[in-house]
Write a protein that holds these residues in place. Structure first.
Motif, PDB file in Angstrom:
ATOM      1  N   MET A  59       0.851  -1.177   0.000  1.00  0.00           N
ATOM      2  CA  MET A  59       0.000   0.000   0.000  1.00  0.00           C
ATOM      3  C   MET A  59       0.896   1.239   0.000  1.00  0.00           C
ATOM      4  SD  MET A  59      -3.541   0.300   0.761  1.00  0.00           S
ATOM      5  CE  MET A  59      -3.955  -0.582   2.275  1.00  0.00           C
ATOM      6  N   ARG A  60       0.580   2.193  -0.880  1.00  0.00           N
ATOM      7  CA  ARG A  60       1.282   3.480  -0.831  1.00  0.00           C
ATOM      8  C   ARG A  60       0.492   4.430   0.052  1.00  0.00           C
ATOM      9  NH1 ARG A  60       1.662   7.851  -5.620  1.00  0.00           N
ATOM     10  NH2 ARG A  60      -0.379   8.334  -4.687  1.00  0.00           N
ATOM     11  N   ILE A  61       1.178   4.984   1.059  1.00  0.00           N
ATOM     12  CA  ILE A  61       0.530   5.863   2.032  1.00  0.00           C
ATOM     13  C   ILE A  61       1.245   7.208   1.991  1.00  0.00           C
ATOM     14  CG2 ILE A  61      -0.099   6.148   4.447  1.00  0.00           C
ATOM     15  CD1 ILE A  61       0.208   3.056   4.694  1.00  0.00           C
ATOM     16  N   ALA A  62       0.521   8.234   1.602  1.00  0.00           N
ATOM     17  CA  ALA A  62       1.103   9.577   1.487  1.00  0.00           C
ATOM     18  C   ALA A  62       0.949  10.319   2.803  1.00  0.00           C
ATOM     19  CB  ALA A  62       0.425  10.346   0.358  1.00  0.00           C
ATOM     20  N   TYR A  63       2.049  10.859   3.313  1.00  0.00           N
ATOM     21  CA  TYR A  63       1.968  11.633   4.557  1.00  0.00           C
ATOM     22  C   TYR A  63       1.815  13.122   4.249  1.00  0.00           C
ATOM     23  CZ  TYR A  63       7.128  11.103   3.947  1.00  0.00           C
ATOM     24  OH  TYR A  63       8.413  11.005   3.470  1.00  0.00           O
ATOM     25  N   THR A  64       0.771  13.401   3.478  1.00  0.00           N
ATOM     26  CA  THR A  64       0.447  14.775   3.090  1.00  0.00           C
ATOM     27  C   THR A  64      -0.702  15.304   3.943  1.00  0.00           C
ATOM     28  OG1 THR A  64      -0.911  13.813   1.334  1.00  0.00           O
ATOM     29  CG2 THR A  64       1.307  14.555   0.742  1.00  0.00           C
ATOM     30  N   GLN A  65      -0.608  15.038   5.243  1.00  0.00           N
ATOM     31  CA  GLN A  65      -1.564  15.522   6.225  1.00  0.00           C
ATOM     32  C   GLN A  65      -0.783  15.935   7.473  1.00  0.00           C
ATOM     33  OE1 GLN A  65      -4.865  15.902   5.959  1.00  0.00           O
ATOM     34  NE2 GLN A  65      -5.145  14.910   3.973  1.00  0.00           N
ATOM     35  N   PRO A  66      -1.306  16.866   8.261  1.00  0.00           N
ATOM     36  CA  PRO A  66      -0.652  17.202   9.531  1.00  0.00           C
ATOM     37  C   PRO A  66      -0.560  15.974  10.433  1.00  0.00           C
ATOM     38  CG  PRO A  66      -2.333  18.829   8.972  1.00  0.00           C
ATOM     39  CD  PRO A  66      -2.499  17.704   8.002  1.00  0.00           C
ATOM     40  N   ILE A  67       0.377  16.014  11.378  1.00  0.00           N
ATOM     41  CA  ILE A  67       0.620  14.851  12.240  1.00  0.00           C
ATOM     42  C   ILE A  67      -0.643  14.444  13.002  1.00  0.00           C
ATOM     43  CG2 ILE A  67       1.839  14.098  14.327  1.00  0.00           C
ATOM     44  CD1 ILE A  67       4.344  15.444  13.227  1.00  0.00           C
ATOM     45  N   ALA A  68      -1.440  15.405  13.440  1.00  0.00           N
ATOM     46  CA  ALA A  68      -2.671  15.062  14.162  1.00  0.00           C
ATOM     47  C   ALA A  68      -3.607  14.241  13.289  1.00  0.00           C
ATOM     48  CB  ALA A  68      -3.367  16.334  14.642  1.00  0.00           C
ATOM     49  N   ARG A  69      -3.688  14.577  11.997  1.00  0.00           N
ATOM     50  CA  ARG A  69      -4.537  13.807  11.082  1.00  0.00           C
ATOM     51  C   ARG A  69      -3.930  12.442  10.786  1.00  0.00           C
ATOM     52  NH1 ARG A  69      -9.711  14.557   9.777  1.00  0.00           N
ATOM     53  NH2 ARG A  69      -9.531  14.611   7.489  1.00  0.00           N
ATOM     54  N   LEU A  70      -2.610  12.379  10.693  1.00  0.00           N
ATOM     55  CA  LEU A  70      -1.952  11.082  10.505  1.00  0.00           C
ATOM     56  C   LEU A  70      -2.242  10.162  11.693  1.00  0.00           C
ATOM     57  CD1 LEU A  70       1.547  12.156   9.117  1.00  0.00           C
ATOM     58  CD2 LEU A  70      -0.452  11.422   7.810  1.00  0.00           C
ATOM     59  N   ALA A  71      -2.172  10.726  12.888  1.00  0.00           N
ATOM     60  CA  ALA A  71      -2.449   9.935  14.090  1.00  0.00           C
ATOM     61  C   ALA A  71      -3.890   9.435  14.085  1.00  0.00           C
ATOM     62  CB  ALA A  71      -2.175  10.758  15.342  1.00  0.00           C
ATOM     63  N   ASP A  72      -4.803  10.303  13.686  1.00  0.00           N
ATOM     64  CA  ASP A  72      -6.205   9.920  13.596  1.00  0.00           C
ATOM     65  C   ASP A  72      -6.380   8.806  12.574  1.00  0.00           C
ATOM     66  OD1 ASP A  72      -8.963   9.806  13.735  1.00  0.00           O
ATOM     67  OD2 ASP A  72      -9.305  11.788  12.855  1.00  0.00           O
ATOM     68  N   ALA A  73      -5.713   8.934  11.421  1.00  0.00           N
ATOM     69  CA  ALA A  73      -5.821   7.912  10.377  1.00  0.00           C
ATOM     70  C   ALA A  73      -5.340   6.555  10.873  1.00  0.00           C
ATOM     71  CB  ALA A  73      -5.025   8.346   9.147  1.00  0.00           C
ATOM     72  N   VAL A  74      -4.175   6.545  11.522  1.00  0.00           N
ATOM     73  CA  VAL A  74      -3.635   5.276  12.031  1.00  0.00           C
ATOM     74  C   VAL A  74      -4.573   4.669  13.067  1.00  0.00           C
ATOM     75  CG1 VAL A  74      -1.729   4.225  13.318  1.00  0.00           C
ATOM     76  CG2 VAL A  74      -1.249   5.899  11.506  1.00  0.00           C
ATOM     77  N   ASP A  75      -5.148   5.499  13.909  1.00  0.00           N
ATOM     78  CA  ASP A  75      -6.079   4.992  14.920  1.00  0.00           C
ATOM     79  C   ASP A  75      -7.337   4.417  14.271  1.00  0.00           C
ATOM     80  OD1 ASP A  75      -6.798   4.653  17.761  1.00  0.00           O
ATOM     81  OD2 ASP A  75      -8.380   6.088  17.290  1.00  0.00           O
ATOM     82  N   ARG A  76      -7.836   5.086  13.245  1.00  0.00           N
ATOM     83  CA  ARG A  76      -9.000   4.559  12.523  1.00  0.00           C
ATOM     84  C   ARG A  76      -8.678   3.207  11.883  1.00  0.00           C
ATOM     85  NH1 ARG A  76     -11.792   9.415   8.979  1.00  0.00           N
ATOM     86  NH2 ARG A  76     -11.648  11.113  10.516  1.00  0.00           N
ATOM     87  N   VAL A  77      -7.493   3.107  11.276  1.00  0.00           N
ATOM     88  CA  VAL A  77      -7.094   1.847  10.657  1.00  0.00           C
ATOM     89  C   VAL A  77      -6.964   0.756  11.716  1.00  0.00           C
ATOM     90  CG1 VAL A  77      -5.235   0.664   9.406  1.00  0.00           C
ATOM     91  CG2 VAL A  77      -5.970   2.967   8.696  1.00  0.00           C
ATOM     92  N   ARG A  78      -6.348   1.089  12.840  1.00  0.00           N
ATOM     93  CA  ARG A  78      -6.184   0.108  13.920  1.00  0.00           C
ATOM     94  C   ARG A  78      -7.542  -0.418  14.371  1.00  0.00           C
ATOM     95  NH1 ARG A  78      -7.205   0.184  18.949  1.00  0.00           N
ATOM     96  NH2 ARG A  78      -7.621   2.443  18.918  1.00  0.00           N
ATOM     97  N   ARG A  79      -8.507   0.473  14.589  1.00  0.00           N
ATOM     98  CA  ARG A  79      -9.829   0.057  15.043  1.00  0.00           C
ATOM     99  C   ARG A  79     -10.532  -0.782  13.992  1.00  0.00           C
ATOM    100  NH1 ARG A  79     -12.765   4.540  15.475  1.00  0.00           N
ATOM    101  NH2 ARG A  79     -11.158   6.161  15.336  1.00  0.00           N
ATOM    102  N   SER A  80     -10.361  -0.435  12.714  1.00  0.00           N
ATOM    103  CA  SER A  80     -10.966  -1.217  11.658  1.00  0.00           C
ATOM    104  C   SER A  80     -10.372  -2.629  11.586  1.00  0.00           C
ATOM    105  CB  SER A  80     -10.779  -0.513  10.314  1.00  0.00           C
ATOM    106  OG  SER A  80     -11.359  -1.243   9.247  1.00  0.00           O
ATOM    107  N   LEU A  81      -9.052  -2.732  11.789  1.00  0.00           N
ATOM    108  CA  LEU A  81      -8.415  -4.050  11.771  1.00  0.00           C
ATOM    109  C   LEU A  81      -8.855  -4.908  12.955  1.00  0.00           C
ATOM    110  CD1 LEU A  81      -4.785  -3.011  10.722  1.00  0.00           C
ATOM    111  CD2 LEU A  81      -6.523  -4.074   9.282  1.00  0.00           C
ATOM    112  N   VAL A  82      -9.023  -4.262  14.104  1.00  0.00           N
ATOM    113  CA  VAL A  82      -9.439  -4.998  15.308  1.00  0.00           C
ATOM    114  C   VAL A  82     -10.855  -5.539  15.173  1.00  0.00           C
ATOM    115  CG1 VAL A  82     -10.000  -4.751  17.763  1.00  0.00           C
ATOM    116  CG2 VAL A  82      -7.855  -3.823  16.862  1.00  0.00           C
ATOM    117  N   THR A  83     -11.738  -4.687  14.643  1.00  0.00           N
ATOM    118  CA  THR A  83     -13.142  -5.096  14.531  1.00  0.00           C
ATOM    119  C   THR A  83     -13.422  -5.950  13.315  1.00  0.00           C
ATOM    120  OG1 THR A  83     -13.694  -3.041  13.353  1.00  0.00           O
ATOM    121  CG2 THR A  83     -13.914  -3.030  15.753  1.00  0.00           C
ATOM    122  N   GLY A  84     -12.518  -5.887  12.338  1.00  0.00           N
ATOM    123  CA  GLY A  84     -12.692  -6.687  11.146  1.00  0.00           C
ATOM    124  C   GLY A  84     -13.706  -6.127  10.170  1.00  0.00           C
ATOM    125  N   VAL A  85     -14.024  -4.859  10.312  1.00  0.00           N
ATOM    126  CA  VAL A  85     -14.987  -4.244   9.388  1.00  0.00           C
ATOM    127  C   VAL A  85     -14.385  -2.975   8.810  1.00  0.00           C
ATOM    128  CG1 VAL A  85     -16.992  -5.150  10.574  1.00  0.00           C
ATOM    129  CG2 VAL A  85     -16.101  -2.919  11.250  1.00  0.00           C
TER     130      VAL A  85
END
Length: 393
Positions: free
Chosen positions: A367-393
């Motif tokens: 996967m190509r992931i562009a870090y063209t967002q402020p760090i706060a948004r990057l942190a939010d993105a990673v957290d969203r991905v983590r929650r999606s992986l945990v829940t499987g949806v």
């Protein structure tokens, strides 16, 4: 009604997945979702103010007529001076060709070099449009599989192995898209030597020049001993933050300038006149100071994102030394990166580009992931991905 007729080359030219994903992401936003965009190779910083002001002045003061096909001479001189002051390289302004974005520069290069059936070597993974540019000229892109061991870069050994009787050129990129990796100076010299020995041309994509974080920016023009078979492609989009202005440039061997002018006249007439006047302001000291500060911010984002991704079991097999991408191995969390990309967009509202955009070398893993967002948004993105992986949806 006549049946739709398409040229055979169209069977080889596929949709640009990053743009398809962006379109779906925009559609989700229109329905009220907050989408974090990490799919498109576009800085989130606006065009620097001195550039905007120069463009406005030009609209007020300059006639917006066609410029020469190769670009305004004052801009070509400014680019040549940039190479002199920044990299200590003396080049004649006549060798500098201003283009309608770096895409036009690559099209001009391959239009000048490629005959029907000629082969151009390029790394896989690589920027998807590169192979389509070659196909558009009825050439054959030879996608050389490259991996983490070589930082996803073609080597001189790869040139030796894959060069065939119809090969006429090799295309390399440093920093590269989608991986952000660099080619070491000595390896670049070896690649150039291999291509030169075989009577070929070397095309060097320096579109992300200036965006390096662990080493000083460089150019092949200062690294190679001679450049009479080297075509340098660059852009005002990435480092200079002028994506929508659609302006790039190339530095070509002097022997090719006339042919490039003929092609440019016929294919594009001229680059954008207001964009050229605006672009002259990118070299002002105040603009360069802004750009350097932004480069520092991008480094901070990279240094935040890599460990954050690794903490959710994404792997980063080759550390990006430049550009603004992480090419992450997602095989530990999903069997197919395209399905993962779609799932994350629809459920977590995070847009990332799957590896299938960039070639056929195990694209399902990456996967190509562009870090063209402020760090706060990057942190939010990673957290969203983590929650999606945990829940499987």
């Amino acid at each position: 009604m006549n049946e739709k007729r398409l040229a055979k080359r169209m069977s080889h030219i596929k949709p640009f997945q990053a743009m398809e994903i962006q379109s779906r992401a925009r559609a989700l936003e229109l329905t009220g979702y907050d989408v974090i965009h990490m799919e498109i190779g576009e800085p989130d910083f606006g065009t620097p103010l001195p550039v905007i002001e120069a463009g406005k002045r030009a609209l007020d003061e300059q006639p917006m007529w066609y410029t020469p096909a190769l670009g305004l001479m004052p801009l070509r001189e400014a680019i040549a001076n940039f190479y002199q002051t920044k990299y200590g390289v003396t080049i004649e302004p006549e060798r500098v060709i201003v283009t309608a974005g770096s895409s036009a520069a690559l099209l001009l290069t391959f239009a000048a070099l490629v005959n029907d059936g000629d082969e151009v070597l390029m790394g896989d993974p690589g920027y998807p449009c590169n192979r389509h540019f070659v196909r558009s000229m009825d050439g054959v892109p030879v996608q050389v599989p490259v991996g983490a061991a070589s930082d996803f870069q073609m080597s001189a050994a790869d040139i030796s192995t894959h060069w065939g009787t119809r090969s006429i050129a090799a295309l390399i990129a440093s920093p590269a898209n989608p991986t952000g990796t660099l080619i070491a100076d000595e390896e670049l010299r070896r690649i150039h030597q291999q291509v030169t020995q075989r009577g070929g041309s070397l095309v060097v994509d320096e579109i992300y020049q200036g965006l390096t974080y662990d080493t000083a920016p460089s150019t092949a023009l200062s690294i190679l001993d001679h450049t009479d078979n080297v075509f340098i492609v660059n852009s005002f989009s990435k480092y200079f933050h002028m994506t929508g202005w659609r302006l790039g440039w190339m530095v070509v061997p002097k022997a090719y300038v006339k042919e490039m002018e003929t092609l440019a006249q016929n294919l594009f007439i001229a680059p954008s006149t207001p964009a050229q006047y605006a672009a002259m302001a990118v070299f002002l000291p105040e603009t360069m100071a802004t750009l350097d500060a932004r480069r520092g911010e991008l480094k901070k984002r990279r240094d935040f994102l890599i460990p954050a991704l690794e903490a959710i079991d994404f792997q980063v097999p080759a550390k990006p030394g430049g550009a603004f991408y992480v090419y992450a191995d997602t095989s530990t969390v999903a069997e197919d990166s395209f399905h993962l990309s779609s799932t994350l967009l629809e459920t977590a509202h995070v847009a990332m580009t799957p590896g299938r955009d960039f070639g056929v070398n195990h694209p399902e893993r990456y996967m190509r992931i562009a870090y063209t967002q402020p760090i706060a948004r990057l942190a939010d993105a990673v957290d969203r991905v983590r929650r999606s992986l945990v829940t499987g949806v």
